[in-house]
Enzyme design. Structure first.
Site, PDB file in Angstrom:
ATOM      1  N   GLU A 163      49.310  34.192  37.346  1.00 19.08           N
ATOM      2  CA  GLU A 163      48.710  33.941  36.038  1.00 19.08           C
ATOM      3  C   GLU A 163      49.385  32.700  35.473  1.00 19.08           C
ATOM      4  OE1 GLU A 163      46.456  35.831  34.020  1.00 19.08           O
ATOM      5  OE2 GLU A 163      46.071  37.353  35.561  1.00 19.08           O
ATOM      6  N   CYS A 187      43.927  33.718  35.542  1.00 21.54           N
ATOM      7  CA  CYS A 187      44.345  34.228  36.846  1.00 21.54           C
ATOM      8  C   CYS A 187      43.930  33.279  37.965  1.00 21.54           C
ATOM      9  CB  CYS A 187      43.761  35.620  37.087  1.00 21.54           C
ATOM     10  SG  CYS A 187      41.960  35.672  37.121  1.00 21.54           S
TER      11      CYS A 187
END
Length: 406
Positions: A398, A363
């Protein structure tokens, strides 16, 4: 005549609150516009590449300045009307003023730029993927309120843009699921009625689950990914965009399986998202998670979904390599660490184990690229880079990087 500056203000190259006209060239990975005056970099939030803007300087650093947007003199054709009336005040979103196709393009570009500037790696980045649900996608939000004053809670919401402690009241959030927005008014009203019972400020949990909202962090939440059902504590981590998870986990599965790996290690496995969605592709799966509650839910989720080839270890991620007997040449490892990335100990043990394939999910592409340098030094070669937009209208994304043993 400029107003009196703060005591620590550096008055060069611009005076405090000096207004400048500047052309914006690009965006930072934090979502701010970047322009230059005589080579000097100036950051202007909420401006877009190609725009000419008037900005008011509020800070000069050693090699750049920061300014607030005052006026858009020449707007970008990519500028659109934000979907939230609080955009620009609330610190939650950075890109609502940018057409969504351009958001994806900039996120793709930013991953490539991070690899080049942080690691000296030039590698093609696949176009950032998203789901069709680009509004009302978040299954969890956590608004805050400060210590009540005479029983009055004040704002219930999120940090104001550019502030460390000031909250802005958020009665509705267009990136939160409709279930959350439907129940949010009643939850806010109940909090205000109980204002005198709070001795300090607090964070409020709203987790969408099975068509309702759970506010108890210790209660059980449910999420469905494809044919699988996941249970976990409402306050524990689980990916907050359920609409993209089938494609997201499917992509990870595809790249973990490539090359014919028979065994899977899932490091930082949480409550089993990747372990269990990928289990049908492997003979054996071993997950490791430092959170005891998450790891126990991974075991329960395996049993509830009748998955018998997955085991889970509660330990630091690097401990998994001491207990598995998988042949490295037939093993793939999925890595999904927290925002801070992998620990040096984990990378050291991973490289010593030497699996055939690595699929690194992150992330925070900046810490991912930091770890990429270590993995390349440890004998791995980058094969694929795929960003996913799990967080439309924000700077977050992501990124899935696939590496193979050289």
């Amino acid at each position: 005549m400029f107003p009196r500056p703060p005591k620590k203000f550096v008055p060069t190259p611009f005076e405090y609150h000096q207004e400048i006209e500047i052309t914006i060239d690009s965006l930072t990975n934090l979502g701010s516009g970047v322009g230059r005056i005589d080579g000097w970099v100036v950051f202007v939030p909420f401006s877009l590449p190609g725009e000419v803007v008037k900005a008011r300087v509020f800070r000069n650093d050693k090699n750049c300045s920061h300014a607030d947007l005052v006026e858009i003199l020449q707007p970008s054709p990519d500028r659109i009307e934000p979907g939230c009336p609080l955009f620009g005040e609330c610190g939650g979103c950075q890109y609502q003023h940018l057409g969504y196709d351009k958001q994806l393009a900039w996120k793709t570009r930013q991953v490539g730029e991070l690899m080049k500037h942080m690691a000296g790696i030039t590698f093609p980045v696949n176009d950032c993927l998203s789901s069709e649900q680009v509004w009302n996608y978040r299954s969890k939000i956590t608004p805050h309120f400060d210590k009540p004053k005479d029983g009055d809670l004040g704002p219930i919401g999120f940090l104001a843009f550019g502030r460390r402690s000031q909250l802005i009241d958020v009665p509705q959030c267009p990136i939160a699921m409709e279930t959350i927005n439907r129940e949010l008014p009643a939850i806010r009203e109940d909090l205000r009625k109980r204002g005198r019972s709070f001795k300090r400020g607090a964070t409020v949990l709203l987790r969408a689950t099975e068509g309702r909202v759970e506010t108890d962090a210790r209660a059980t939440a449910i999420e469905h990914v494809g044919e699988l059902k996941f249970q976990f504590l409402a306050g524990d981590f689980f990916q907050n965009n359920p609409f993209i998870l089938p494609a997201f986990t499917g992509y990870v599965a595809k790249h973990a399986c490539a090359g014919g790996a028979k065994y899977l290690v899932d490091a930082y496995c949480g409550s089993g998202l990747f372990s269990l969605t990928l289990a049908k592709h492997f003979e054996q799966v071993a997950g490791v998670e430092v959170s005891e509650t998450s790891c126990e839910w991974a075991r329960k989720n395996a049993a509830a979904n009748h998955i018998t080839n997955a085991t889970f270890l509660t330990a630091s991620a690097e401990a998994i390599f001491d207990v598995i007997s998988f042949p490295p040449a037939e093993t793939a490892v999925v890595i999904d660490p927290p925002r801070k990335g992998c620990t040096p100990e984990f990378i050291d043990q991973l490289v010593k184990f030497g699996p055939a394939r690595l699929v690194y999910v992150s992330c925070d592409p900046a810490t991912q690229v930091r770890d990429l340098k270590l993995l390349e030094a440890g004998g791995y070669k980058l094969e694929d880079v795929q960003p996913f937009d799990l967080f439309p209208h924000t700077r977050h994304l992501e990124c899935v990087m696939t590496l193979v043993k050289a």
